[in-house]
Motif scaffolding. Sequence first.
Motif, PDB file in Angstrom:
ATOM      1  N   ALA A 267     -17.104  59.983   9.171  1.00 46.99           N
ATOM      2  CA  ALA A 267     -17.173  60.202   7.729  1.00 46.99           C
ATOM      3  C   ALA A 267     -15.918  59.639   7.066  1.00 46.99           C
ATOM      4  O   ALA A 267     -14.952  59.266   7.740  1.00 46.99           O
ATOM      5  N   ARG A 268     -15.916  59.594   5.760  1.00 47.24           N
ATOM      6  CA  ARG A 268     -14.737  59.104   5.034  1.00 47.24           C
ATOM      7  C   ARG A 268     -13.541  60.024   5.263  1.00 47.24           C
ATOM      8  O   ARG A 268     -12.419  59.571   5.416  1.00 47.24           O
ATOM      9  N   ARG A 269     -13.794  61.341   5.275  1.00 46.47           N
ATOM     10  CA  ARG A 269     -12.704  62.301   5.458  1.00 46.47           C
ATOM     11  C   ARG A 269     -13.064  63.305   6.543  1.00 46.47           C
ATOM     12  O   ARG A 269     -14.231  63.634   6.731  1.00 46.47           O
ATOM     13  N   GLY A 270     -12.026  63.811   7.217  1.00 44.19           N
ATOM     14  CA  GLY A 270     -12.252  64.847   8.218  1.00 44.19           C
ATOM     15  C   GLY A 270     -10.952  65.283   8.860  1.00 44.19           C
ATOM     16  O   GLY A 270      -9.918  64.603   8.729  1.00 44.19           O
ATOM     17  N   PHE A 271     -11.007  66.421   9.529  1.00 44.24           N
ATOM     18  CA  PHE A 271      -9.848  66.975  10.213  1.00 44.24           C
ATOM     19  C   PHE A 271     -10.215  67.244  11.666  1.00 44.24           C
ATOM     20  O   PHE A 271     -11.306  67.753  11.946  1.00 44.24           O
ATOM     21  N   VAL A 272      -9.286  66.916  12.573  1.00 49.77           N
ATOM     22  CA  VAL A 272      -9.498  67.145  14.004  1.00 49.77           C
ATOM     23  C   VAL A 272      -8.299  67.912  14.540  1.00 49.77           C
ATOM     24  O   VAL A 272      -7.151  67.478  14.366  1.00 49.77           O
TER      25      VAL A 272
END
Length: 138
Positions: A14-19
Amino acid sequence: MKSYRKELWFEIPARRGFVNITDTLQKCVDESGIKEGLLLCNAMHITASVFINDDEEGLLRDFEMWLEKLAPEKPYSQYHHNVGEDNADAHLKRTIMGREVVVAITNGRLDLGPWEQIFYGEFDGKRKKRVLVKIIGE
């Protein structure tokens, strides 16, 4: 003094995300054999971030909403940077969330507070990006 270096690669669909990368970084500490020292972890791309906070789903959604209010993706025309590009907001979001973290290593473990976790934040995804891990110590 010993030194360890590793590159981690992320491709967020996706364009944005957190891992959450805390466990991955602890594995790097384990591989390094360093028991006392410092770990530096930094995003090597100007539209990604590494930061420390709580791993709580609502908080991560709050970050997304807060960042979008501070630096909305659209309209693209609102940014001077977006001439032939559409990621000016990602540059701003990265500046807000930060480039890197430095964490102490004590007895071979990341010396984090009770709720602290380390995250990779992506603000212009859909392509591979690199994160540097550098560990120094004894």
